[in-house]
Enzyme design. Structure first.
Site, PDB file in Angstrom:
ATOM      1  N   SER A   1       1.166  -1.407   0.302  1.00  0.00           N
ATOM      2  CA  SER A   1       0.012   0.210   0.234  1.00  0.00           C
ATOM      3  C   SER A   1       0.795   1.122   0.005  1.00  0.00           C
ATOM      4  CB  SER A   1      -0.717  -0.147   0.982  1.00  0.00           C
ATOM      5  OG  SER A   1      -1.767  -0.830   0.586  1.00  0.00           O
TER       6      SER A   1
ATOM      7  N   LYS B   1      -0.094   4.079  -2.338  1.00  0.00           N
ATOM      8  CA  LYS B   1      -1.056   4.852  -2.678  1.00  0.00           C
ATOM      9  C   LYS B   1      -0.263   6.213  -2.223  1.00  0.00           C
ATOM     10  CE  LYS B   1      -4.808   1.652  -0.858  1.00  0.00           C
ATOM     11  NZ  LYS B   1      -3.539   0.650  -0.169  1.00  0.00           N
TER      12      LYS B   1
ATOM     13  N   SER C   1      -6.404   3.655   3.930  1.00  0.00           N
ATOM     14  CA  SER C   1      -5.826   2.849   3.148  1.00  0.00           C
ATOM     15  C   SER C   1      -6.750   1.917   1.786  1.00  0.00           C
ATOM     16  CB  SER C   1      -5.203   2.092   3.705  1.00  0.00           C
ATOM     17  OG  SER C   1      -3.790   1.574   2.506  1.00  0.00           O
TER      18      SER C   1
END
EC number: 3.4.16.4
Length: 393
Positions: A63, A66, A129
């Site tokens: 993640s 992101k 997230s």
């Protein structure tokens, strides 16, 4: 990208430690050993790397992806291509419970057919997230996930991420998707530098959407009272391990740490804290040359003015041992005669920064203003003066 001529931290340490400096209360100890596959510690303002291990080893970003999704969104908001109050229709691909690829992953819990504000989706990406939020935002910004991924990779090249490639908008493991600790630190630096409004969201500790209680930011260092952490992002998949890019501020100094392949959820926080604490304890950022503040005025030939202001457009930041910022001395050199026309930002020489009479850093000396070419008669007169100047000097 802004070019800088910088010495490595190894040379910086050598230059400082090799001089028997009475001002140093104690020597800088070794970099702490971390239980992680790769890590880096960077001074966000100077770009100096203070510590690193396997920093250019290719790894799964999870993640941390992101951060780039957020960077693209931030640029779209900054340019006015999208607005925070735009309403985004949730597609089947962005449906939290309807897309098998999202099963078991972190989600904002979007519902197909509903509309959601860009501002909420942005918080869903950064704070929660949410993989579903990434898909919805990508479709809104670029029309499709594939087109958005292309934007991500274009920005990666522009920022200078030399060992990073994205295949998804959310970071779930995918063949051909990879990054490094160094590139993630550089991406964090770009977010902080280029998009302060977007980066301000990263310090928010919770966000509620479509649930009875708020979801907490997964960056546990935001709650640590011994550090002033205001971001950035966590990531975890089976292939990536536990990742964390963190940034904190102490006075004029901002540090960025990137820990990849940590062993546990809390372990990545503990290892990141070790790096940041070590960095703040033994180093600080000096700013001996202010942005657009003339360091010197020098003669310019064939110009519509006689002198040009020289310095650093963005200011000069360098990393020094804690307590030594006031001891930095500045000197400069000019490459050659300066001729008009000359544009603001043109490099004409170099600025050197010295500590204990040793050069610890060099950066470009640039023109701080435009100087246009003079007319015909002014040019003749300047040519005559220049010949005399060259003869007697």
């Amino acid at each position: 990208m802004k070019k800088k001529f910088k010495l490595s931290f190894g040379l910086l340490s050598l230059a400082i430690c090799s001089s028997a400096s009475a001002e140093m209360i104690f020597p800088i100890p070794a970099i702490p050993q971390l239980n992680a596959e790769a890590y880096i510690l960077m001074d966000a303002k100077s770009g100096e790397i203070l510590a690193q291990y396997n920093a250019e080893q290719q790894r799964d970003p999870a993640s941390l992806t992101k951060m780039m999704t957020s960077y693209v969104v931030g640029q779209a908001l900054e340019s006015g291509r999208i607005k925070n109050d735009d309403m985004v229709l949730v597609s089947k691909d962005a449906w939290a419970t309807g897309n098998p690829a999202l099963k078991g992953s972190s989600l904002m819990f979007l519902e197909v057919g509903k509309t959601v504000r860009v501002s909420d989706l942005n918080k869903g990406i950064i704070i929660q997230s949410g993989n579903d939020a990434c898909i919805a935002m990508a479709e809104h910004v670029a029309g499709s996930q594939g087109a958005f991924v292309n934007l991500m990779n274009e920005y990666a090249k522009k920022i200078g991420l030399q060992h990073t490639h994205f295949e998804t908008v959310h970071g779930l493991d995918a063949p051909g998707q990879y990054t490094t600790a160094k590139d993630m630190a550089l991406l964090g630096q770009a977010l902080i530098r280029d998009l302060p409004t977007e980066y301000a969201i990263y310090k928010e500790k919770e966000f509620t959407y479509n649930l009875s209680k708020p979801q907490l930011n997964r960056n546990g260092l935001l709650w640590d009272t011994s550090l002033n952490v205001d971001g950035i992002k966590t990531g975890h998949t089976a292939a990536a391990g536990y990742n964390l890019v963190a940034s904190a501020v102490d006075g004029n100094t901002r540090l960025i740490s990137a820990v990849l392949g940590g062993r546990t959820f809390k372990g990545r926080e503990e290892e990141s804290k070790k790096l940041l604490t070590w960095g703040f304890r033994f180093f600080e950022t000096a700013n001996p040359v202010k942005p657009n503040d003339p360091l010197v005025n020098k003669s310019v030939w064939y110009g519509d003015q006689n002198e040009v202001k020289l310095g650093s457009i963005n200011g000069a930041y360098i990393t020094v041992p804690k307590g030594r910022a006031a001891d930095v001395k500045v000197q400069y050199s000019i490459d050659d005669y300066i001729y008009a026309p000359i544009s603001k930002g043109t490099t004409v020489g170099k600025i050197q920064f010295l500590l204990d009479d040793k050069v610890i850093n060099e950066q470009p000396l640039v023109a701080l203003e435009n100087v246009e070419e003079t007319g015909f008669f002014g040019g003749i007169w300047d040519w005559i003066k220049l010949q005399f100047h060259k003869f007697f000097n």
